[in-house]
Design an enzyme around this catalytic site. Structure first.
Site, PDB file in Angstrom:
ATOM      1  N   ASP A 149      -6.999   4.432  -4.462  1.00 48.33           N
ATOM      2  CA  ASP A 149      -7.646   4.328  -3.145  1.00 48.33           C
ATOM      3  C   ASP A 149      -8.248   5.715  -2.905  1.00 48.33           C
ATOM      4  O   ASP A 149      -8.474   6.460  -3.870  1.00 48.33           O
ATOM      5  CB  ASP A 149      -6.619   3.939  -2.061  1.00 48.33           C
ATOM      6  CG  ASP A 149      -7.269   3.565  -0.728  1.00 48.33           C
ATOM      7  OD1 ASP A 149      -7.779   2.450  -0.602  1.00 48.33           O
ATOM      8  OD2 ASP A 149      -7.293   4.404   0.197  1.00 48.33           O
ATOM      9  N   LYS A 191       0.859  -1.187   0.000  1.00 47.90           N
ATOM     10  CA  LYS A 191       0.000   0.000   0.000  1.00 47.90           C
ATOM     11  C   LYS A 191       0.888   1.228   0.000  1.00 47.90           C
ATOM     12  O   LYS A 191       2.037   1.157   0.434  1.00 47.90           O
ATOM     13  CB  LYS A 191      -0.890   0.007   1.250  1.00 47.90           C
ATOM     14  CG  LYS A 191      -2.122   0.865   1.135  1.00 47.90           C
ATOM     15  CD  LYS A 191      -3.272   0.162   0.438  1.00 47.90           C
ATOM     16  CE  LYS A 191      -4.411   1.119   0.182  1.00 47.90           C
ATOM     17  NZ  LYS A 191      -5.614   0.445  -0.301  1.00 47.90           N
TER      18      LYS A 191
HETATM   19  P1  NDP Z   1     -12.833   7.962  -2.650  1.00 48.45           P
HETATM   20  O1  NDP Z   1     -11.761   8.951  -2.458  1.00 48.45           O
HETATM   21  O2  NDP Z   1     -13.405   7.744  -3.987  1.00 48.45           O
HETATM   22  O3  NDP Z   1     -14.049   8.292  -1.670  1.00 48.45           O
HETATM   23  C1  NDP Z   1     -13.879   8.360  -0.287  1.00 48.45           C
HETATM   24  C2  NDP Z   1     -15.208   8.762   0.338  1.00 48.45           C
HETATM   25  O4  NDP Z   1     -15.084   8.649   1.754  1.00 48.45           O
HETATM   26  C3  NDP Z   1     -15.578  10.210   0.061  1.00 48.45           C
HETATM   27  O5  NDP Z   1     -16.975  10.343   0.051  1.00 48.45           O
HETATM   28  C4  NDP Z   1     -14.974  10.933   1.262  1.00 48.45           C
HETATM   29  O6  NDP Z   1     -15.603  12.165   1.574  1.00 48.45           O
HETATM   30  C5  NDP Z   1     -15.228   9.931   2.362  1.00 48.45           C
HETATM   31  N1  NDP Z   1     -14.195  10.091   3.414  1.00 48.45           N
HETATM   32  C6  NDP Z   1     -12.856  10.024   3.272  1.00 48.45           C
HETATM   33  N2  NDP Z   1     -12.228  10.265   4.432  1.00 48.45           N
HETATM   34  C7  NDP Z   1     -13.201  10.477   5.321  1.00 48.45           C
HETATM   35  C8  NDP Z   1     -13.208  10.774   6.691  1.00 48.45           C
HETATM   36  N3  NDP Z   1     -12.068  10.909   7.385  1.00 48.45           N
HETATM   37  N4  NDP Z   1     -14.416  10.917   7.306  1.00 48.45           N
HETATM   38  C9  NDP Z   1     -15.570  10.783   6.591  1.00 48.45           C
HETATM   39  N5  NDP Z   1     -15.617  10.503   5.289  1.00 48.45           N
HETATM   40  C10 NDP Z   1     -14.469  10.350   4.662  1.00 48.45           C
HETATM   41  O7  NDP Z   1     -12.244   6.591  -2.039  1.00 48.45           O
HETATM   42  P2  NDP Z   1     -12.738   5.106  -2.282  1.00 48.45           P
HETATM   43  O8  NDP Z   1     -14.205   5.069  -2.447  1.00 48.45           O
HETATM   44  O9  NDP Z   1     -11.869   4.501  -3.309  1.00 48.45           O
HETATM   45  O10 NDP Z   1     -12.338   4.411  -0.895  1.00 48.45           O
HETATM   46  C11 NDP Z   1     -13.228   4.313   0.220  1.00 48.45           C
HETATM   47  C12 NDP Z   1     -12.776   3.213   1.151  1.00 48.45           C
HETATM   48  O11 NDP Z   1     -12.749   1.969   0.450  1.00 48.45           O
HETATM   49  C13 NDP Z   1     -11.367   3.367   1.729  1.00 48.45           C
HETATM   50  O12 NDP Z   1     -11.352   2.794   3.020  1.00 48.45           O
HETATM   51  C14 NDP Z   1     -10.527   2.514   0.807  1.00 48.45           C
HETATM   52  O13 NDP Z   1      -9.330   2.075   1.426  1.00 48.45           O
HETATM   53  C15 NDP Z   1     -11.486   1.355   0.568  1.00 48.45           C
HETATM   54  N6  NDP Z   1     -11.218   0.542  -0.606  1.00 48.45           N
HETATM   55  C16 NDP Z   1     -11.197   1.101  -1.857  1.00 48.45           C
HETATM   56  C17 NDP Z   1     -10.971   0.310  -2.957  1.00 48.45           C
HETATM   57  C18 NDP Z   1     -11.079   0.840  -4.345  1.00 48.45           C
HETATM   58  O14 NDP Z   1     -11.063   0.037  -5.275  1.00 48.45           O
HETATM   59  N7  NDP Z   1     -11.215   2.126  -4.556  1.00 48.45           N
HETATM   60  C19 NDP Z   1     -10.666  -1.127  -2.827  1.00 48.45           C
HETATM   61  C20 NDP Z   1     -10.809  -1.632  -1.477  1.00 48.45           C
HETATM   62  C21 NDP Z   1     -11.043  -0.808  -0.426  1.00 48.45           C
HETATM   63  P3  NDP Z   1     -14.847  13.540   1.241  1.00 48.45           P
HETATM   64  O15 NDP Z   1     -14.986  13.717  -0.238  1.00 48.45           O
HETATM   65  O16 NDP Z   1     -15.578  14.557   2.033  1.00 48.45           O
HETATM   66  O17 NDP Z   1     -13.419  13.360   1.680  1.00 48.45           O
END
Ligand code: NDP
Length: 446
Positions: free
Chosen positions: A167, A127
């Site tokens: 991510d 990662k």
């Molecule tokens: P994105 O950046 O596309 O979206 C993240 C979302 O989570 C946004 O809506 C963001 O809101 C919100 N968010 C981020 N940080 C916080 C926080 N501290 N408190 C509240 N909301 C928060 O990321 P992904 O959708 O790709 O990833 C989301 C999760 O899924 C992560 O844990 C990631 O590790 C996991 N994941 C992702 C994969 C992938 O293929 N993308 C694969 C496996 C796991 P805002 O815009 O306000 O920051």
């Protein structure tokens, strides 16, 4: 009660990695499941496989200098933790978020080892990321940052060495800029060095959808194992990023109704069901805030700093970030009749929340199993790159669905075999660990 020898490994990990609380949490969660495994396989303790699995093979920290549009200089910290390559090249995403630090990247890398093993694909765990905040930055600033980041990282990557993906804060746009810089520096069109690429230049259909789709398919499998179904269920999905959007899409396809989603500022509640077209327009096209949803959808309400877990639902998909769902939130979900939780994000539920779900008999799918569809489809992208082929959406989606069914079946059967029926945390940890540990032991003391 945790095995004494495993507890001493956890103590050593804490002493060797001070202050890295998320990493400690993820190590404890896995090692707490391994008592029955080391009882059956004492060689994993004798050969120090468990100590080795907790120590990354390599950790890279580097400076990322870049200039903003007004000419001001900025310095960020980039990092890549190459955790374990017993099963294949290091594989795992890059996160760009101001909260990124080594402890968070190590927790994510550690989880990734077992998740990748569960997919059945030949990929190790890693990662990376940077404490860079992409919010409010122009396309040119994002490009310059990505180019600077890759100018250092490229020397550590390769399709047989280390293969990053997206991510939080790293989506298709960022992967494009990163790949462009890698290609330019190395003078190689090495498609398999990054996944999550655009469809026109080596990407795979379904990769964008895969993590969210997979988390919903996993929930469907958990429900079916109990004679239930997602059809007709009310659901909530936290976050509104890549994982959340496609978790909502698949839930709607399977007959469920998602009534709430969120971002780090607040929560949208739409009892009519989230309008996915509108949500995609706001998040994927305008890159805006979720609060603007209610301006265009009168049935919805927005609560600034609200708690999404207070909204009644049958099934919850935490899909934003780590430790976003606390013990208190889990109690609220259970009190409101929630029957299943499938983690789209990595470690979104605190240990207290997981205990509440288990005690209440909620079907709980931990991220390392439930969100493995994303990395599994990344491995399918690598397969297509290696064979210079591209598959149809429906063929790839069928493969994803088959992989999710297989992960569910493995976790379910392993939990039962090790005396914890219905406990997917135990099932995922043990099954993932056994695969990696067996390979590590076979490869000798490396
Ligand atoms: P994105 O950046 O596309 O979206 C993240 C979302 O989570 C946004 O809506 C963001 O809101 C919100 N968010 C981020 N940080 C916080 C926080 N501290 N408190 C509240 N909301 C928060 O990321 P992904 O959708 O790709 O990833 C989301 C999760 O899924 C992560 O844990 C990631 O590790 C996991 N994941 C992702 C994969 C992938 O293929 N993308 C694969 C496996 C796991 P805002 O815009 O306000 O920051």
């Amino acid at each position: 009660m945790i095995d004494e020898k495993l507890e001493s490994v956890i103590s050593e990990v804490i002493a060797r990695n001070p202050g890295q609380t998320e990493f400690h949490q993820s190590v404890r969660e896995v090692l707490e499941s391994l008592g029955p495994v080391v009882a059956k396989h004492p060689e994993f303790l004798d050969h120090k496989v468990i100590e080795r699995i907790c120590e990354p093979e390599r950790q890279i920290l580097f400076r990322v200098p870049w200039q903003d549009d007004s000419g001001e200089f900025h310095i960020n910290r980039g990092m890549r933790v190459e955790f374990n390559s017993a099963l294949g090249p290091f594989k795992g995403g890059l996160r760009f978020h101001p909260s990124v630090n080594l402890g968070i990247v190590k927790f994510l890398g550690f989880e990734q080892i077992f998740k990748n093993a569960l997919t059945g694909m030949p990929i190790g765990g890693g990662k990376g990321g940077a404490n860079f905040d992409p919010k409010g930055r122009s396309d040119s600033e994002i490009m310059r940052f990505c180019q600077s980041f890759m100018t250092e990282l490229y020397r550590h990557l390769g399709e047989y060495t280390d293969v990053p993906a997206g991510d939080i804060g790293v989506g298709g746009r960022e992967i494009g800029y990163l790949f462009g810089q890698y290609k330019r520096i190395t003078n190689r069109y090495e498609s398999g060095v990054l996944t999550g690429k655009g469809i026109e230049w080596g990407g795979a259909l379904v990769r964008t959808e895969a993590t969210g789709y997979g988390a919903v398919l996993f929930a469907q499998e958990m429900l079916r194992a109990r004679g239930e179904d997602l059809d007709g269920r009310t659901c909530v999905v936290s976050g509104s990023g890549n994982v959340a959007i496609y978790a909502i899409e698949k839930t709607h396809q399977l007959g469920g109704k998602v009534v709430a989603c969120s971002d780090s500022s607040g929560v949208v509640h739409d009892p009519d069901g989230i309008d996915l077209g509108l949500l995609k327009q706001i998040k994927e096209v305008e890159r805006g805030r979720i609060s603007t949803y209610v301006e265009r959808k009168p049935s919805a309400t927005y609560t600034d700093r609200g708690c999404i877990w207070d909204i009644p639902c049958d099934v919850a998909f935490p899909s934003a970030t780590q430790n976003e769902l606390t013990g208190r939130d889990a109690k609220a979900l259970v009190a409101n009749g929630c029957i299943a939780v499938s983690e789209g994000a990595n470690m979104p539920s605190t240990p207290e929340a997981v205990d509440v779900f288990h005690e209440a008999g909620v079907a709980f799918g931990p991220g390392k199993a439930a969100n493995a569809g994303g990395v599994a489809t990344s491995a399918l992208e690598m397969q297509q790159n290696a064979s210079r082929d591209s598959w149809s959406f429906s063929y790839t989606e069928d493969r994803l669905a088959e992989i999710m069914r297989s992960i569910h079946a493995t976790c379910h059967a392993t939990a039962e075999e090790y005396g914890a029926p219905g406990n997917y945390v135990m099932g995922a940890n043990i099954a993932g660990f056994l695969k990696v540990a067996t390979a590590m032991d076979a490869l000798g003391l490396v």
